[in-house]
Scaffold this motif. Structure first.
Motif, PDB file in Angstrom:
ATOM      1  N   TYR A 199      36.170  48.153  38.930  1.00  0.00           N
ATOM      2  CA  TYR A 199      36.919  48.002  40.173  1.00  0.00           C
ATOM      3  C   TYR A 199      38.246  48.732  40.011  1.00  0.00           C
ATOM      4  O   TYR A 199      38.682  49.013  38.887  1.00  0.00           O
ATOM      5  N   GLU A 251      37.691  34.455  45.673  1.00  0.00           N
ATOM      6  CA  GLU A 251      37.421  35.819  46.138  1.00  0.00           C
ATOM      7  C   GLU A 251      36.015  36.290  45.773  1.00  0.00           C
ATOM      8  O   GLU A 251      35.362  36.989  46.556  1.00  0.00           O
ATOM      9  N   ALA A 283      40.115  41.364  43.599  1.00  0.00           N
ATOM     10  CA  ALA A 283      41.252  41.544  44.520  1.00  0.00           C
ATOM     11  C   ALA A 283      42.534  40.869  44.027  1.00  0.00           C
ATOM     12  O   ALA A 283      43.031  41.200  42.966  1.00  0.00           O
ATOM     13  N   LYS A 284      43.100  39.907  44.778  1.00  0.00           N
ATOM     14  CA  LYS A 284      44.387  39.308  44.411  1.00  0.00           C
ATOM     15  C   LYS A 284      44.318  38.567  43.083  1.00  0.00           C
ATOM     16  O   LYS A 284      45.342  38.355  42.439  1.00  0.00           O
ATOM     17  N   ASP A 286      45.663  41.224  40.870  1.00  0.00           N
ATOM     18  CA  ASP A 286      46.586  42.150  41.528  1.00  0.00           C
ATOM     19  C   ASP A 286      48.025  42.060  41.027  1.00  0.00           C
ATOM     20  O   ASP A 286      48.826  42.940  41.285  1.00  0.00           O
TER      21      ASP A 286
END
Length: 316
Positions: A105, A170, A178-179, A182
Motif C-alpha cells: 500500500y 478500516e 489508511a489512517k 497515516d
C-alpha cells in the motif's frame, strides 16, 4: 557509504557518516539529489567531502535520510501475516492470495520522522503499535522492470507505527489500513549504500541481516531479513508493473516475524501481551549492517470524535 540528513544549529544539511561524525555536503545538496545522480556519482561525491571537518553525531538531530517522492510498504513476511490476520481481522492462517504476488500500500510521505524523534499517539487510538522493517531506496527510474533491471541504491530501517484499533475498523471496509498507518513512519538512522551489504546475500538473493526490537530495554522480537518471501528486487519490479518507479522511492519490506510488532503476538497469544504502547515507552530497533533507531512515545492531539456517516434516507 552512509548518507544522512541532519539538523545542526537550525540548518538542515546532507552528509556522509564516518566514525568521526557527519561530513557535510555543500549547502543545497540533498540525499535525494545524490540518489538521483546514481550510485557511482553519489559515492564519488561522498568521498570528496570526507576531508571536511565532521560534525559530532551527538550534536545533531538526525532527520529521515531523504525526502522520498513516494513511500510504498509491502507485507513480505509470511509469519507476520499469520499472526496479524488473527489479531486484526479475527481470521486464521495466511490467505492463499498472499503467496501469489507481493502486496503493498502507499503510505504518507509527509509523516516521516527521524531516528530519535518523539512519536505522538495518533488521535483517538488506544492500541498503538510498532512495526520493525527494512526499507530499500530505488536507485533509478523505470517502468515494468524485471528484477534483473532493478537498481537498489541503499537501505535504511523503517518503523511503520500503527494504530491497530483504527486499522481494525478500516480493514473491514476492505480499502486498506489508511489512517491506521497515516500518523508516523520512522526512517533512519541513515541510508546505507547497497554495496555495503552485498556480502550478506544468500543463494536466493535475500539479505541475511539480524533484526531486533525492544520496548523499554526488553527485547520483544527478532528475525532475519532473509525470511522475506521475495527479495527487494522482486518487490520493486512488481511495483513497477505497468507504471513508474522513480529514483528515491522508498519501499518497505513489511514487518518481520517473531515479534516484529505487538499485533502479531496478540494474534498468536489471544491476549494483549505485551500491552499496547503507552506514553513514555521507548522503542528501539537495530538491524545488522545498518544501525539503530530509538523513539519515545509522547501524547498526541486530543481531537473530537469523528462524526458518523449520514444514513441514506433520500429517494432517487
Amino acid at each position: 557509504m552512509r548518507f544522512a540528513t541532519y539538523e545542526h544549529r537550525g540548518t538542515v544539511r546532507a552528509g556522509v557518516v564516518s566514525d568521526g561524525g557527519i561530513h557535510p555536503f555543500p549547502r543545497g545538496v540533498t540525499v535525494l539529489d545524490l540518489v538521483r545522480s546514481g550510485s557511482r556519482a553519489a559515492q564519488d561525491a561522498g568521498r570528496t567531502v570526507l576531508g571536511e571537518t565532521p560534525v559530532p553525531l551527538d550534536q545533531v538531530r538526525l532527520l529521515p535520510p531523504l525526502d522520498p517522492p513516494t513511500v510504498r510498504d509491502f507485507v513480505a513476511f509470511e509469519e507476520h501475516v499469520e499472526g496479524v490476520v488473527a489479531s486484526v481481522s479475527g481470521g486464521s492462517g495466511v490467505p492463499p492470495e498472499w503467496y501469489e504476488a507481493p502486496t503493498f500500500y502507499f503510505t504518507n510521505p509527509y509523516a516521516l520522522l527521524g531516528a530519535h524523534d518523539d512519536v505522538p499517539v495518533p488521535p483517538g487510538s488506544r492500541l498503538f503499535d510498532f512495526e520493525l522493517e527494512v526499507a530499500a531506496v530505488v536507485g533509478r527510474d523505470g517502468m515494468s522492470l524485471s528484477p534483473e533491471q532493478v537498481e537498489i541504491f541503499g537501505y535504511t530501517i523503517l518503523n511503520d507505527w500503527s494504530a491497530r484499533d483504527l486499522q481494525r475498523r478500516e480493514m473491514k471496509v476492505q480499502l486498506g489500513p489508511a489512517k491506521g498507518k497515516d500518523s508516523a513512519t520512522t526512517l533512519g538512522p541513515w541510508l546505507v549504500t547497497a554495496d555495503e551489504l552485498e556480502s550478506c546475500r544468500d543463494s536466493d538473493g535475500l539479505l541475511g541481516l539480524n533484526m531486533r526490537v525492544s520496548v523499554n530495554g526488553t527485547e520483544i522480537g527478532h528475525d532475519r531479513l532473509s525470511n522475506m518471501g521475495w527479495p527487494f528486487e522482486e518487490l520493486v519490479a512488481y511495483a513497477s508493473r505497468g507504471t513508474w518507479v522513480r529514483a528515491g522511492d522508498v519501499l518497505g519490506s513489511g514487518t518481520c516475524g517473531n515479534g516484529g510488532c505487538l499485533a502479531e503476538l496478540w494474534g498468536r497469544r489471544g491476549e494483549q501481551n505485551p500491552p499496547p504502547l503507552r506514553v513514555g515507552d521507548v522503542v528501539e530497533m537495530t538491524v545488522e549492517g545498518i544501525g539503530a533507531i530509538r523513539n519515545t512515545v509522547v501524547p498526541g492531539l486530543d481531537l473530537p470524535p469523528v462524526r458518523p456517516a449520514r444514513t441514506r434516507t433520500r429517494s432517487r
